[in-house]
Scaffold this motif. Structure first.
Motif, PDB file in Angstrom:
ATOM      1  N   LEU A 145     -20.101 -22.669   1.070  1.00  0.00           N
ATOM      2  CA  LEU A 145     -21.447 -22.590   1.633  1.00  0.00           C
ATOM      3  C   LEU A 145     -22.396 -23.609   1.002  1.00  0.00           C
ATOM      4  O   LEU A 145     -23.283 -24.144   1.674  1.00  0.00           O
ATOM      5  N   GLY A 146     -22.193 -23.887  -0.281  1.00  0.00           N
ATOM      6  CA  GLY A 146     -23.149 -24.717  -1.009  1.00  0.00           C
ATOM      7  C   GLY A 146     -23.140 -26.178  -0.632  1.00  0.00           C
ATOM      8  O   GLY A 146     -24.207 -26.811  -0.566  1.00  0.00           O
ATOM      9  N   ALA A 147     -21.969 -26.768  -0.386  1.00  0.00           N
ATOM     10  CA  ALA A 147     -21.888 -28.210  -0.136  1.00  0.00           C
ATOM     11  C   ALA A 147     -22.674 -28.642   1.110  1.00  0.00           C
ATOM     12  O   ALA A 147     -23.493 -29.566   1.048  1.00  0.00           O
ATOM     13  N   PRO A 148     -22.472 -28.016   2.286  1.00  0.00           N
ATOM     14  CA  PRO A 148     -23.255 -28.444   3.445  1.00  0.00           C
ATOM     15  C   PRO A 148     -24.731 -28.095   3.331  1.00  0.00           C
ATOM     16  O   PRO A 148     -25.588 -28.847   3.823  1.00  0.00           O
ATOM     17  N   LEU A 149     -25.056 -26.961   2.696  1.00  0.00           N
ATOM     18  CA  LEU A 149     -26.464 -26.619   2.508  1.00  0.00           C
ATOM     19  C   LEU A 149     -27.159 -27.638   1.618  1.00  0.00           C
ATOM     20  O   LEU A 149     -28.307 -28.030   1.867  1.00  0.00           O
ATOM     21  N   ALA A 150     -26.457 -28.075   0.571  1.00  0.00           N
ATOM     22  CA  ALA A 150     -27.029 -29.091  -0.314  1.00  0.00           C
ATOM     23  C   ALA A 150     -27.247 -30.401   0.432  1.00  0.00           C
ATOM     24  O   ALA A 150     -28.277 -31.068   0.260  1.00  0.00           O
ATOM     25  N   ALA A 151     -26.295 -30.787   1.270  1.00  0.00           N
ATOM     26  CA  ALA A 151     -26.446 -32.021   2.050  1.00  0.00           C
ATOM     27  C   ALA A 151     -27.622 -31.934   3.010  1.00  0.00           C
ATOM     28  O   ALA A 151     -28.325 -32.920   3.256  1.00  0.00           O
ATOM     29  N   THR A 152     -27.868 -30.742   3.558  1.00  0.00           N
ATOM     30  CA  THR A 152     -28.935 -30.569   4.542  1.00  0.00           C
ATOM     31  C   THR A 152     -30.313 -30.543   3.907  1.00  0.00           C
ATOM     32  O   THR A 152     -31.261 -31.151   4.424  1.00  0.00           O
ATOM     33  N   PHE A 153     -30.430 -29.880   2.764  1.00  0.00           N
ATOM     34  CA  PHE A 153     -31.765 -29.592   2.224  1.00  0.00           C
ATOM     35  C   PHE A 153     -32.139 -30.399   0.981  1.00  0.00           C
ATOM     36  O   PHE A 153     -33.211 -30.165   0.411  1.00  0.00           O
ATOM     37  N   VAL A 193     -20.523 -22.614 -10.429  1.00  0.00           N
ATOM     38  CA  VAL A 193     -19.932 -23.628  -9.557  1.00  0.00           C
ATOM     39  C   VAL A 193     -20.926 -24.216  -8.559  1.00  0.00           C
ATOM     40  O   VAL A 193     -20.565 -25.097  -7.779  1.00  0.00           O
ATOM     41  N   LEU A 194     -22.176 -23.762  -8.575  1.00  0.00           N
ATOM     42  CA  LEU A 194     -23.166 -24.321  -7.654  1.00  0.00           C
ATOM     43  C   LEU A 194     -23.336 -25.831  -7.872  1.00  0.00           C
ATOM     44  O   LEU A 194     -23.500 -26.591  -6.919  1.00  0.00           O
ATOM     45  N   GLY A 195     -23.297 -26.241  -9.147  1.00  0.00           N
ATOM     46  CA  GLY A 195     -23.438 -27.672  -9.436  1.00  0.00           C
ATOM     47  C   GLY A 195     -22.322 -28.498  -8.828  1.00  0.00           C
ATOM     48  O   GLY A 195     -22.535 -29.614  -8.364  1.00  0.00           O
ATOM     49  N   ALA A 196     -21.117 -27.929  -8.801  1.00  0.00           N
ATOM     50  CA  ALA A 196     -19.981 -28.637  -8.207  1.00  0.00           C
ATOM     51  C   ALA A 196     -20.164 -28.827  -6.714  1.00  0.00           C
ATOM     52  O   ALA A 196     -19.746 -29.840  -6.147  1.00  0.00           O
ATOM     53  N   ALA A 197     -20.804 -27.861  -6.048  1.00  0.00           N
ATOM     54  CA  ALA A 197     -21.046 -27.969  -4.614  1.00  0.00           C
ATOM     55  C   ALA A 197     -21.928 -29.155  -4.288  1.00  0.00           C
ATOM     56  O   ALA A 197     -21.842 -29.742  -3.203  1.00  0.00           O
ATOM     57  N   PRO A 226     -19.686 -34.260  -3.460  1.00  0.00           N
ATOM     58  CA  PRO A 226     -19.990 -34.949  -2.200  1.00  0.00           C
ATOM     59  C   PRO A 226     -21.162 -35.908  -2.309  1.00  0.00           C
ATOM     60  O   PRO A 226     -21.156 -36.992  -1.708  1.00  0.00           O
ATOM     61  N   GLN A 227     -22.186 -35.533  -3.082  1.00  0.00           N
ATOM     62  CA  GLN A 227     -23.365 -36.390  -3.146  1.00  0.00           C
ATOM     63  C   GLN A 227     -23.139 -37.623  -4.024  1.00  0.00           C
ATOM     64  O   GLN A 227     -23.757 -38.667  -3.814  1.00  0.00           O
ATOM     65  N   ALA A 232     -19.803 -33.974   2.568  1.00  0.00           N
ATOM     66  CA  ALA A 232     -20.227 -32.656   2.093  1.00  0.00           C
ATOM     67  C   ALA A 232     -19.427 -31.552   2.776  1.00  0.00           C
ATOM     68  O   ALA A 232     -18.967 -30.603   2.128  1.00  0.00           O
ATOM     69  N   LEU A 233     -19.254 -31.677   4.094  1.00  0.00           N
ATOM     70  CA  LEU A 233     -18.496 -30.654   4.815  1.00  0.00           C
ATOM     71  C   LEU A 233     -17.020 -30.690   4.416  1.00  0.00           C
ATOM     72  O   LEU A 233     -16.353 -29.649   4.359  1.00  0.00           O
ATOM     73  N   ASN A 234     -16.513 -31.886   4.125  1.00  0.00           N
ATOM     74  CA  ASN A 234     -15.131 -31.999   3.642  1.00  0.00           C
ATOM     75  C   ASN A 234     -14.958 -31.234   2.332  1.00  0.00           C
ATOM     76  O   ASN A 234     -13.993 -30.485   2.152  1.00  0.00           O
ATOM     77  N   SER A 235     -15.916 -31.408   1.411  1.00  0.00           N
ATOM     78  CA  SER A 235     -15.864 -30.666   0.152  1.00  0.00           C
ATOM     79  C   SER A 235     -15.984 -29.169   0.412  1.00  0.00           C
ATOM     80  O   SER A 235     -15.293 -28.355  -0.216  1.00  0.00           O
ATOM     81  N   SER A 236     -16.861 -28.815   1.352  1.00  0.00           N
ATOM     82  CA  SER A 236     -17.047 -27.407   1.689  1.00  0.00           C
ATOM     83  C   SER A 236     -15.747 -26.781   2.174  1.00  0.00           C
ATOM     84  O   SER A 236     -15.344 -25.697   1.730  1.00  0.00           O
ATOM     85  N   LEU A 237     -15.058 -27.474   3.079  1.00  0.00           N
ATOM     86  CA  LEU A 237     -13.814 -26.929   3.630  1.00  0.00           C
ATOM     87  C   LEU A 237     -12.681 -26.965   2.610  1.00  0.00           C
ATOM     88  O   LEU A 237     -11.780 -26.119   2.651  1.00  0.00           O
TER      89      LEU A 237
END
Length: 379
Positions: free
Chosen positions: A53-61, A102-106, A110-111, A327-332
């Motif tokens: 959940l965190g990776a795409p949310l981080a990319a978006t916001f 692990v939030l930091g890893a999200a 990707p970023q 980001a979505l690749n990392s998320s999946l």
């Protein structure tokens, strides 16, 4: 530029250590917390859900946050989270702290790739992205054996403490070399729609999830699996993890060197084939440390090479949505880890370790089929 790439690679090394250390210390966590191995594996599944959940949310916001501040902040968060994990008194407290850690890893992995994509010329972009992802491979060489050895000798708290200290060092290094005032393009709903309506991109992302789910069905439980199959001691576990990681680095280095000559789709296919063969033959390793070592070497050669090539493949298909697609690749990838950990724990609880790798092999075979379909569409 080389200094920045090295700093990002070290950041990925630390992130990789943080993600994989639970699997490396699974026996120690189960014993120390007085829980079963599948329950301890729940730490991997829960972390995977947060990362998914965190990776795409981080990319978006986070597009309005300077990359310097975002990347350093993600490593500081990782450091604080792992230090808190080391202080957890029981499993009930450790589980939410692990999810926080692990939030930091999200954010970081990707970023960091998206940031490098902004700074490196197009003709050198693939090699640069693969190079910073090399840090994950090095985490297999040093991180998993180190986690297994530290956990076996000093307890699981020492493993989390070590990752917390390394994350703080990475934060300082990244802070020193990352340009200030650098922003990525905002990830609008239109970009997500463009990404998700692109069939080859969807296919590549599907490959990532299938590969992660397949590998982590087995990899999440590698420490107890090796103890069950060949009676591995903490020292033997460290040696096996070191072999796996060394071959992962070699495989990744070969991809870095030859990806432009092979093409990304062929590089992915070769890496996935190595993983598939190792999983299908894994039952032969029971009772034989030599066969175990050979199959771990083959698996390692493909494990992280496939992930690096996948990231480069996404950028090649459509650079305009690279921040979102990576980001979505990392998320999946993390979703696949969670699925693999949960399926593996369920299977072990009911039927034991012996046929576990066949589930992995079926998922890897499905990933190869999807990857071939994408390559036939020109990617």
């Amino acid at each position: 530029m080389q200094a920045l790439i090295l700093a990002f690679a070290f950041g990925n090394f630390v992130i990789g250590c943080g993600i994989m250390i639970v699997a490396a210390m699974l026996n120690d966590l189960a014993i120390g917390l007085h829980i079963s191995v599948p329950e301890a594996g729940g730490l991997i599944g829960a972390a995977g859900i947060v990362l998914f959940l965190g990776a795409p949310l981080a990319a978006t916001f986070t597009s309005k946050i300077p990359r310097h501040r975002l990347l350093v902040g993600s490593l500081v968060a990782s450091s604080a989270g792992h230090l808190l994990c080391a202080l957890a008194p029981n499993y009930a407290v450790l589980l939410p702290l692990r999810m926080l850690a692990v939030l930091g890893a999200a954010v970081f992995t990707p970023q960091a790739a998206a940031t490098v994509g902004l700074l490196v010329p197009a003709n050198k972009r693939n090699g640069a992205i693969v190079t910073i992802f090399l840090g994950w491979s090095v985490a297999s060489v040093a991180g998993m054996p180190m986690g297994s050895l530290v956990g076996g000798l000093f307890g699981w708290r020492a493993g989390f403490l070590l990752v917390g200290i390394l994350s703080a060092i990475a934060a300082v290094w990244v802070a020193r070399v990352t340009p200030k005032g650098l922003f990525v393009p905002s990830v609008s709903p239109a970009i997500w729609i463009k990404l998700l309506t692109n069939p080859p991109l969807r296919g590549v992302l599907g490959v990532t999830m299938l590969v992660a789910a397949g590998q982590f069905t087995v990899q999440s439980y590698m420490a107890p699996l090796l103890h069950d199959s060949v009676g591995a001691t903490p020292g033997m576990l460290s040696a096996f993890f070191l072999l796996f990681g060394t071959c992962a680095v070699i495989g990744n280095m070969l991809v870095t060197r030859y990806i432009d000559r092979l093409g990304v789709s062929r590089a992915v296919l070769l890496a996935l084939s190595a993983i598939l063969i190792s999983q299908l033959l894994w039952p032969l390793s029971f009772g034989s440390p030599l066969v175990t070592a050979l199959l771990l070497a083959l698996w390692g050669a493909g494990a992280f090479a496939s992930g690096s090539a996948q990231q480069a493949r996404l950028v090649t298909i459509d650079p305009s949505v690279a921040s979102a697609s990576i980001a979505l690749n990392s998320s999946l990838l993390y979703a696949g880890q969670a699925i693999g950990a949960l399926v593996g724990g369920w299977w072990i609880a009911g039927w034991g370790y012996a046929p576990l790798s066949w589930w992995s092999g079926m998922l890897i075979l499905a990933a190869i089929a999807v990857s071939v379909w994408v390559s036939r569409r020109g990617h």
